[in-house]
Scaffold this motif. Structure first.
Motif, PDB file in Angstrom:
ATOM      1  N   SER A  94     -41.529 -84.907  -0.244  1.00 48.28           N
ATOM      2  CA  SER A  94     -42.276 -84.221   0.814  1.00 48.28           C
ATOM      3  C   SER A  94     -42.996 -85.166   1.760  1.00 48.28           C
ATOM      4  O   SER A  94     -43.069 -84.913   2.962  1.00 48.28           O
ATOM      5  N   TYR A  95     -43.525 -86.297   1.228  1.00 47.23           N
ATOM      6  CA  TYR A  95     -44.292 -87.204   2.087  1.00 47.23           C
ATOM      7  C   TYR A  95     -43.412 -87.946   3.086  1.00 47.23           C
ATOM      8  O   TYR A  95     -43.909 -88.559   4.033  1.00 47.23           O
ATOM      9  N   LYS A  96     -42.076 -87.911   2.905  1.00 43.79           N
ATOM     10  CA  LYS A  96     -41.162 -88.594   3.806  1.00 43.79           C
ATOM     11  C   LYS A  96     -40.696 -87.702   4.958  1.00 43.79           C
ATOM     12  O   LYS A  96     -40.069 -88.187   5.897  1.00 43.79           O
ATOM     13  N   VAL A  97     -40.981 -86.409   4.886  1.00 44.03           N
ATOM     14  CA  VAL A  97     -40.506 -85.459   5.893  1.00 44.03           C
ATOM     15  C   VAL A  97     -41.295 -85.653   7.193  1.00 44.03           C
ATOM     16  O   VAL A  97     -42.535 -85.643   7.172  1.00 44.03           O
ATOM     17  N   PRO A  98     -40.623 -85.842   8.327  1.00 42.77           N
ATOM     18  CA  PRO A  98     -41.353 -86.020   9.591  1.00 42.77           C
ATOM     19  C   PRO A  98     -42.246 -84.826   9.908  1.00 42.77           C
ATOM     20  O   PRO A  98     -41.882 -83.677   9.632  1.00 42.77           O
ATOM     21  N   SER A  99     -43.404 -85.121  10.474  1.00 47.99           N
ATOM     22  CA  SER A  99     -44.316 -84.054  10.889  1.00 47.99           C
ATOM     23  C   SER A  99     -43.951 -83.512  12.260  1.00 47.99           C
ATOM     24  O   SER A  99     -44.393 -82.434  12.651  1.00 47.99           O
ATOM     25  N   GLN A 100     -43.130 -84.277  12.990  1.00 42.93           N
ATOM     26  CA  GLN A 100     -42.778 -83.887  14.358  1.00 42.93           C
ATOM     27  C   GLN A 100     -41.403 -84.440  14.710  1.00 42.93           C
ATOM     28  O   GLN A 100     -41.033 -85.547  14.290  1.00 42.93           O
ATOM     29  N   PHE A 101     -40.630 -83.631  15.436  1.00 43.11           N
ATOM     30  CA  PHE A 101     -39.308 -84.036  15.904  1.00 43.11           C
ATOM     31  C   PHE A 101     -39.314 -83.951  17.433  1.00 43.11           C
ATOM     32  O   PHE A 101     -39.556 -82.883  17.980  1.00 43.11           O
ATOM     33  N   ILE A 102     -39.083 -85.065  18.081  1.00 43.18           N
ATOM     34  CA  ILE A 102     -39.177 -85.116  19.541  1.00 43.18           C
ATOM     35  C   ILE A 102     -37.813 -85.469  20.124  1.00 43.18           C
ATOM     36  O   ILE A 102     -37.217 -86.500  19.781  1.00 43.18           O
ATOM     37  N   PRO A 130     -38.080 -95.942   7.132  1.00 45.81           N
ATOM     38  CA  PRO A 130     -37.509 -95.189   8.256  1.00 45.81           C
ATOM     39  C   PRO A 130     -36.001 -94.997   8.117  1.00 45.81           C
ATOM     40  O   PRO A 130     -35.467 -93.940   8.443  1.00 45.81           O
ATOM     41  N   ALA A 131     -35.318 -96.018   7.611  1.00 39.98           N
ATOM     42  CA  ALA A 131     -33.858 -95.946   7.508  1.00 39.98           C
ATOM     43  C   ALA A 131     -33.421 -94.807   6.598  1.00 39.98           C
ATOM     44  O   ALA A 131     -32.421 -94.128   6.862  1.00 39.98           O
ATOM     45  N   GLU A 132     -34.154 -94.602   5.521  1.00 37.35           N
ATOM     46  CA  GLU A 132     -33.800 -93.526   4.593  1.00 37.35           C
ATOM     47  C   GLU A 132     -33.919 -92.156   5.269  1.00 37.35           C
ATOM     48  O   GLU A 132     -33.048 -91.295   5.135  1.00 37.35           O
ATOM     49  N   VAL A 133     -35.008 -91.960   6.010  1.00 34.41           N
ATOM     50  CA  VAL A 133     -35.216 -90.682   6.706  1.00 34.41           C
ATOM     51  C   VAL A 133     -34.168 -90.502   7.800  1.00 34.41           C
ATOM     52  O   VAL A 133     -33.634 -89.410   8.001  1.00 34.41           O
ATOM     53  N   GLU A 134     -33.872 -91.589   8.492  1.00 34.43           N
ATOM     54  CA  GLU A 134     -32.873 -91.521   9.570  1.00 34.43           C
ATOM     55  C   GLU A 134     -31.502 -91.133   9.031  1.00 34.43           C
ATOM     56  O   GLU A 134     -30.784 -90.334   9.643  1.00 34.43           O
ATOM     57  N   VAL A 147     -24.379 -83.264  22.104  1.00 33.46           N
ATOM     58  CA  VAL A 147     -24.101 -82.568  23.357  1.00 33.46           C
ATOM     59  C   VAL A 147     -23.929 -81.076  23.079  1.00 33.46           C
ATOM     60  O   VAL A 147     -23.192 -80.678  22.180  1.00 33.46           O
ATOM     61  N   GLY A 148     -24.666 -80.286  23.848  1.00 34.57           N
ATOM     62  CA  GLY A 148     -24.573 -78.842  23.691  1.00 34.57           C
ATOM     63  C   GLY A 148     -25.455 -78.274  22.608  1.00 34.57           C
ATOM     64  O   GLY A 148     -25.485 -77.054  22.409  1.00 34.57           O
ATOM     65  N   SER A 149     -26.191 -79.151  21.893  1.00 35.43           N
ATOM     66  CA  SER A 149     -27.070 -78.676  20.817  1.00 35.43           C
ATOM     67  C   SER A 149     -28.527 -78.698  21.264  1.00 35.43           C
ATOM     68  O   SER A 149     -28.915 -79.483  22.135  1.00 35.43           O
ATOM     69  N   THR A 150     -29.309 -77.847  20.660  1.00 34.77           N
ATOM     70  CA  THR A 150     -30.754 -77.861  20.863  1.00 34.77           C
ATOM     71  C   THR A 150     -31.415 -78.071  19.508  1.00 34.77           C
ATOM     72  O   THR A 150     -30.861 -77.704  18.462  1.00 34.77           O
ATOM     73  N   LEU A 151     -32.595 -78.678  19.535  1.00 40.95           N
ATOM     74  CA  LEU A 151     -33.288 -78.973  18.291  1.00 40.95           C
ATOM     75  C   LEU A 151     -34.162 -77.799  17.861  1.00 40.95           C
ATOM     76  O   LEU A 151     -34.875 -77.215  18.668  1.00 40.95           O
ATOM     77  N   ASP A 152     -34.088 -77.480  16.583  1.00 46.11           N
ATOM     78  CA  ASP A 152     -34.947 -76.462  15.979  1.00 46.11           C
ATOM     79  C   ASP A 152     -35.833 -77.181  14.967  1.00 46.11           C
ATOM     80  O   ASP A 152     -35.367 -77.604  13.899  1.00 46.11           O
ATOM     81  N   ASP A 153     -37.117 -77.338  15.291  1.00 44.57           N
ATOM     82  CA  ASP A 153     -38.024 -78.108  14.431  1.00 44.57           C
ATOM     83  C   ASP A 153     -38.078 -77.566  13.017  1.00 44.57           C
ATOM     84  O   ASP A 153     -38.060 -78.321  12.036  1.00 44.57           O
ATOM     85  N   ASP A 154     -38.185 -76.256  12.887  1.00 44.71           N
ATOM     86  CA  ASP A 154     -38.280 -75.656  11.549  1.00 44.71           C
ATOM     87  C   ASP A 154     -37.017 -75.925  10.739  1.00 44.71           C
ATOM     88  O   ASP A 154     -37.078 -76.206   9.536  1.00 44.71           O
ATOM     89  N   GLU A 155     -35.869 -75.849  11.402  1.00 44.41           N
ATOM     90  CA  GLU A 155     -34.605 -76.090  10.703  1.00 44.41           C
ATOM     91  C   GLU A 155     -34.495 -77.545  10.255  1.00 44.41           C
ATOM     92  O   GLU A 155     -34.074 -77.842   9.131  1.00 44.41           O
ATOM     93  N   LEU A 156     -34.898 -78.474  11.143  1.00 45.56           N
ATOM     94  CA  LEU A 156     -34.855 -79.892  10.787  1.00 45.56           C
ATOM     95  C   LEU A 156     -35.825 -80.214   9.654  1.00 45.56           C
ATOM     96  O   LEU A 156     -35.524 -81.009   8.760  1.00 45.56           O
ATOM     97  N   LYS A 157     -36.988 -79.574   9.694  1.00 38.42           N
ATOM     98  CA  LYS A 157     -37.976 -79.817   8.640  1.00 38.42           C
ATOM     99  C   LYS A 157     -37.447 -79.314   7.304  1.00 38.42           C
ATOM    100  O   LYS A 157     -37.572 -79.998   6.271  1.00 38.42           O
ATOM    101  N   ALA A 158     -36.853 -78.140   7.291  1.00 37.00           N
ATOM    102  CA  ALA A 158     -36.291 -77.594   6.054  1.00 37.00           C
ATOM    103  C   ALA A 158     -35.127 -78.460   5.560  1.00 37.00           C
ATOM    104  O   ALA A 158     -34.968 -78.691   4.347  1.00 37.00           O
ATOM    105  N   PHE A 159     -34.310 -78.944   6.481  1.00 35.90           N
ATOM    106  CA  PHE A 159     -33.157 -79.769   6.139  1.00 35.90           C
ATOM    107  C   PHE A 159     -33.605 -81.066   5.455  1.00 35.90           C
ATOM    108  O   PHE A 159     -33.047 -81.472   4.420  1.00 35.90           O
ATOM    109  N   THR A 160     -34.603 -81.728   6.036  1.00 32.63           N
ATOM    110  CA  THR A 160     -35.078 -82.993   5.455  1.00 32.63           C
ATOM    111  C   THR A 160     -35.857 -82.754   4.165  1.00 32.63           C
ATOM    112  O   THR A 160     -35.772 -83.545   3.227  1.00 32.63           O
TER     113      THR A 160
END
Length: 513
Positions: free
Chosen positions: A473-481, A416-420, A454-467
């Protein structure tokens, strides 16, 4: 370089004896290729000769970064026959993990397959020659690689990398004795023989795919059928075409095949040729295995160990054909297991404690990391698994949890620490906590709790591409909450992963309903 005795070739000598007894028996089926034991032995000798002519000396390290294949097995045995040290690296590794593995092991030669991007390998190669595993045109090796560690109890034969319970995978050092004991013990306990045909859909860069299954089958005179991807549409036809008797995988393998069988139900049990199914790399998933047994009539037996000390626990399909609910099986011959409480005292049967293991499968240590080695192996030679287990009155072992926060997805360990750390590099992320959430197919899936800037919104597709650009590939989160704050331990102030997991499990359930 320190010396590596050619008298301790382990699996090489054992394979040679099997090939000598029955050279015409089919050893490997790889697509359209069918290779007999005699031909495989000749190929091993030929490749070993090429390595020696190119200047490979005892103890020189050869990194194998390739997909599973007949050539993979031949090359591994050839490296050992020539006195070299095999370094196995996952071909699907992200650029960071790949560079780390090559830089850490500092090989004299790198062998790749066509699926591996050479542009990712070359920067870390330090001028070590890079050759293709199929044509194997080795003309020279690098002679100025760093020496192997001194003072090992046996010559070094292999370095494999953990799939990452820490921020970086650990480089595990193994002897020829360890590798041979692993293959020989599984062959013994699983009653493998010349009549067995095994589907190998596990990566051979993983000890589970190389020693525990492929070599276990070959040293008993059976046939290995190579399936490069653990996909049901590839595995199912291979089982049927070759009338396979043995299938090993992770939870996802059997979960996906059960779905495949349900969708293609003929009114008869699926895959009737199979006699033995083994799952390993993660705690038992009874829901997935029940679906499999409903379609096949065959249970999934289990295997439990760590690459640092293997084999350890599994089922004998003759003496115990039906698994106990939640149990990984019993201790294998020659291996030792004890369960200790936090004060280091052995716990009574049925009580939970940390598993310590030992025996001929104990690693030599971690490559050039004496501090980690001493932390993992006690002075009297026991490996600390950091797994919480209990052993019942009949000797059945139950893995009930882990001391670490590792996520196990499809049998692969994720830190988890690596992904974080990667997520925290994104400008919209203020804080991140990553945990494993229960999944019917993969055992666990990677889910991230994010406190937005603060002032930001999360874009799941952008976060997935970033990670995905920075992690395997197996370390990339399937969901960002998105969450307002991460739950913390009131005493220490540290993030409570248990509370994060509970929070995200509830959020994930609501979003899927």
């Amino acid at each position: 370089m320190n010396n590596s005795s050619t008298e301790q070739m382990g699996c090489v000598s054992a394979f040679e004896k099997v090939a000598g007894r029955n050279p015409g028996q089919t050893a490997i089926i790889d697509g359209d290729r069918t290779i007999s034991y005699g031909d495989m032995q000749a190929s091993i000798e030929r490749r070993a000769g090429i390595l020696l002519k190119a200047g490979l000396k005892p103890g020189y390290r050869v990194a194998l970064i390739a997909e599973s294949s007949a050539d993979y097995l031949v090359t591994a045995l050839a490296v050992w026959r020539s006195g070299g040290v095999l370094v196995t690296v996952y071909p699907s590794s992200g650029s960071g993990d790949l560079e780390y593995a090559i830089d850490t092991s500092d090989p004299a030669l790198i062998v790749t397959s066509e699926s591996v991007d050479r542009a990712l390998v070359t920067p870390a190669a330090r001028n070590a020659p890079i050759v293709d595993i199929a044509d194997f045109r080795v003309t020279e090796v690098r002679h100025n690689a760093s020496p192997n560690p001194e003072g090992l109890r046996e010559p070094l034969a292999m370095i494999c990398f953990s799939s990452g319970t820490t921020s970086r995978p650990k480089a595990i050092m193994l002897s020829a004795t360890v590798i041979h004991n692993c293959a020989d013990t599984y062959g013994e306990v699983w009653h493998l023989g010349p009549e067995d045909t095994a589907i190998i859909c596990l990566p051979m860069a993983w000890l589970y795919g190389l020693a525990s299954t492929s070599l276990a089958v070959l040293l008993r005179g059976g046939t290995v059928v190579v399936v490069r991807r653990a996909r049901p549409e590839m595995i199912a036809p291979a089982i049927e075409k070759h009338r396979a008797t043995f299938l090993a995988g992770v939870t996802a393998t059997f979960g996906k095949l059960a779905q495949f069988a349900e969708q293609n139900n003929s009114g008869h049990p699926a895959f009737p040729s199979l006699r033995l199914c083994i799952s390993g790399g993660e705690p038992r998933n009874e829901a997935a295995f029940s679906r499999w047994q409903a379609q096949t009539g065959l249970p999934v037996l289990d295997a439990y160990c760590a690459s640092e000390c293997l084999p350890l626990v599994t089922y004998d399909p003759i003496s115990t054909p039906t698994p106990r609910q939640g149990s990984a099986g019993k201790l294998v011959p020659r291996s030792k297991l004890k369960v200790l409480d936090a004060e280091g005292h052995e716990v009574p049967a049925g009580q939970i404690g940390e598993a310590y293991s030992s025996g001929p499968g104990l690693m030599l240590g971690y490559w050039r990391d004496e501090e980690q080695t001493q932390a993992a192996i006690t002075e009297d030679g026991w490996y600390r698994t950091k797994d919480l287990v209990r052993v019942d009155e009949d000797g059945f072992v139950y893995v009930v949890g882990r001391l670490s926060d590792v996520i196990i997805r499809g049998g692969t360990n994720i830190s988890p620490a690596e992904v974080e750390r990667v997520l925290q590099q994104h400008p919209s992320v203020a804080e991140a906590a990553v945990v494993g959430i229960a999944d019917d197919i993969y055992g666990q899936r990677v889910v991230a709790a994010i406190v937005p800037q603060v002032g930001s919104t999360l874009d799941d597709d952008e976060l997935k591409a970033f990670t995905a650009a920075r992690l395997s590939s197996y370390k990339v989160p399937s969901q960002f909450i998105a969450v307002d704050a991460l739950p913390v331990n009131l005493t220490t102030g540290k993030v409570s992963r248990r509370d994060v997991a509970a929070l995200l499990s509830a959020e994930a359930s609501q979003s899927s309903s």
